[in-house]
Write a protein that holds these residues in place. Structure first.
Motif, PDB file in Angstrom:
ATOM      1  N   ALA A   1      49.757  60.250  20.779  1.00 46.80           N
ATOM      2  CA  ALA A   1      48.346  59.929  20.624  1.00 46.80           C
ATOM      3  C   ALA A   1      47.979  60.074  19.152  1.00 46.80           C
ATOM      4  N   ASP A   2      48.909  60.680  18.409  1.00 50.08           N
ATOM      5  CA  ASP A   2      48.739  61.022  17.013  1.00 50.08           C
ATOM      6  C   ASP A   2      49.248  59.850  16.160  1.00 50.08           C
ATOM      7  N   ARG A   3      48.574  58.702  16.251  1.00 49.94           N
ATOM      8  CA  ARG A   3      49.064  57.484  15.609  1.00 49.94           C
ATOM      9  C   ARG A   3      48.911  57.488  14.096  1.00 49.94           C
ATOM     10  N   ALA A   4      49.946  56.985  13.429  1.00 46.29           N
ATOM     11  CA  ALA A   4      49.897  56.857  11.972  1.00 46.29           C
ATOM     12  C   ALA A   4      48.818  55.856  11.563  1.00 46.29           C
ATOM     13  N   LYS A   5      48.237  56.061  10.376  1.00 52.29           N
ATOM     14  CA  LYS A   5      47.209  55.171   9.831  1.00 52.29           C
ATOM     15  C   LYS A   5      47.839  54.220   8.814  1.00 52.29           C
ATOM     16  N   PRO A   6      47.240  53.040   8.640  1.00 50.66           N
ATOM     17  CA  PRO A   6      47.785  52.110   7.643  1.00 50.66           C
ATOM     18  C   PRO A   6      47.546  52.601   6.219  1.00 50.66           C
ATOM     19  N   MET A   7      48.323  52.072   5.276  1.00 49.69           N
ATOM     20  CA  MET A   7      48.222  52.479   3.870  1.00 49.69           C
ATOM     21  C   MET A   7      46.799  52.338   3.333  1.00 49.69           C
ATOM     22  N   GLY A   8      46.077  51.287   3.752  1.00 52.00           N
ATOM     23  CA  GLY A   8      44.712  51.058   3.270  1.00 52.00           C
ATOM     24  C   GLY A   8      43.790  52.250   3.490  1.00 52.00           C
ATOM     25  N   TYR A   9      43.996  52.930   4.607  1.00 54.32           N
ATOM     26  CA  TYR A   9      43.199  54.113   4.919  1.00 54.32           C
ATOM     27  C   TYR A   9      43.389  55.180   3.826  1.00 54.32           C
ATOM     28  N   TYR A  10      44.631  55.358   3.401  1.00 54.22           N
ATOM     29  CA  TYR A  10      44.925  56.378   2.383  1.00 54.22           C
ATOM     30  C   TYR A  10      44.532  55.920   0.986  1.00 54.22           C
ATOM     31  N   MET A  11      44.563  54.597   0.756  1.00 52.60           N
ATOM     32  CA  MET A  11      44.113  54.060  -0.536  1.00 52.60           C
ATOM     33  C   MET A  11      42.629  54.373  -0.736  1.00 52.60           C
ATOM     34  N   ASN A  12      41.854  54.248   0.341  1.00 48.75           N
ATOM     35  CA  ASN A  12      40.425  54.571   0.267  1.00 48.75           C
ATOM     36  C   ASN A  12      40.215  56.035  -0.075  1.00 48.75           C
ATOM     37  N   ILE A  13      41.031  56.898   0.499  1.00 46.74           N
ATOM     38  CA  ILE A  13      40.916  58.327   0.205  1.00 46.74           C
ATOM     39  C   ILE A  13      41.231  58.585  -1.267  1.00 46.74           C
ATOM     40  N   LEU A  14      42.290  57.952  -1.771  1.00 46.75           N
ATOM     41  CA  LEU A  14      42.674  58.140  -3.178  1.00 46.75           C
ATOM     42  C   LEU A  14      41.530  57.725  -4.097  1.00 46.75           C
TER      43      LEU A  14
END
Ligand SMILES: [Zn+2]
Length: 114
Positions: free
Chosen positions: A45-58
Motif C-alpha cells: 500500500a506504500d506505493r512509490a511516488k514519481p520523480m516529479g513529486y520529489y522535484m517539487n519538494i526540491l
C-alpha cells in the motif's frame, strides 16, 4: 537496470513469497516478477511516488539548480522512481540521504517535507 520498463510474468508464473506490510510479515502471497531482469514486484500500500513529486519538494526546499541536477542524477542511478522495486518509505530514506549529501538542508526539514 539494464532495460527501460519492467514486464511482469504471467499469472501462472507468479511466485509465492512472504508479504510484508508496515514492517510485519502477513504470510505468503503470489508476487509477479520481471521477465527481463527477475526483479520481484513489491506488493504494498506504500506505493512509490514519481520523480516529479520529489522535484517539487526540491524546489520548495530552496536548493540551487546545480544541486538539483546532481541529486536527480544520483537518484536516477539507484532506480529511485521504479515503483516495481521501491516503496514510498524506502524512497524517503534514499531521498533524505542524497539531499543531505548535496545540500546543507537539515534532515528534519527534508523529512518533514517529503
Ligand atoms: Zn525488469
Amino acid at each position: 537496470m539494464a532495460h527501460y520498463k519492467h514486464e511482469s510474468c504471467g499469472t501462472a508464473e507468479k511466485v509465492w513469497l512472504l508479504y510484508e506490510f508496515e514492517g510485519r510479515s502477513r504470510g505468503l502471497k503470489p508476487h509477479s516478477y520481471c521477465i527481463h531482469c527477475g526483479v520481484v514486484r513489491k506488493i504494498s500500500a506504500d506505493r512509490a511516488k514519481p520523480m516529479g513529486y520529489y522535484m517539487n519538494i526540491l524546489a520548495r526546499l530552496g536548493i540551487t539548480k546545480v544541486q538539483i541536477r546532481l541529486i536527480v542524477k544520483e537518484l536516477e542511478r539507484v532506480d529511485f522512481d521504479d515503483a516495481y522495486s521501491m516503496t514510498r518509505s524506502e524512497q524517503k530514506e534514499v531521498f533524505i540521504s542524497v539531499v543531505k549529501k548535496y545540500s546543507k538542508v537539515r534532515e528534519n526539514r527534508i523529512r518533514a517535507s517529503s
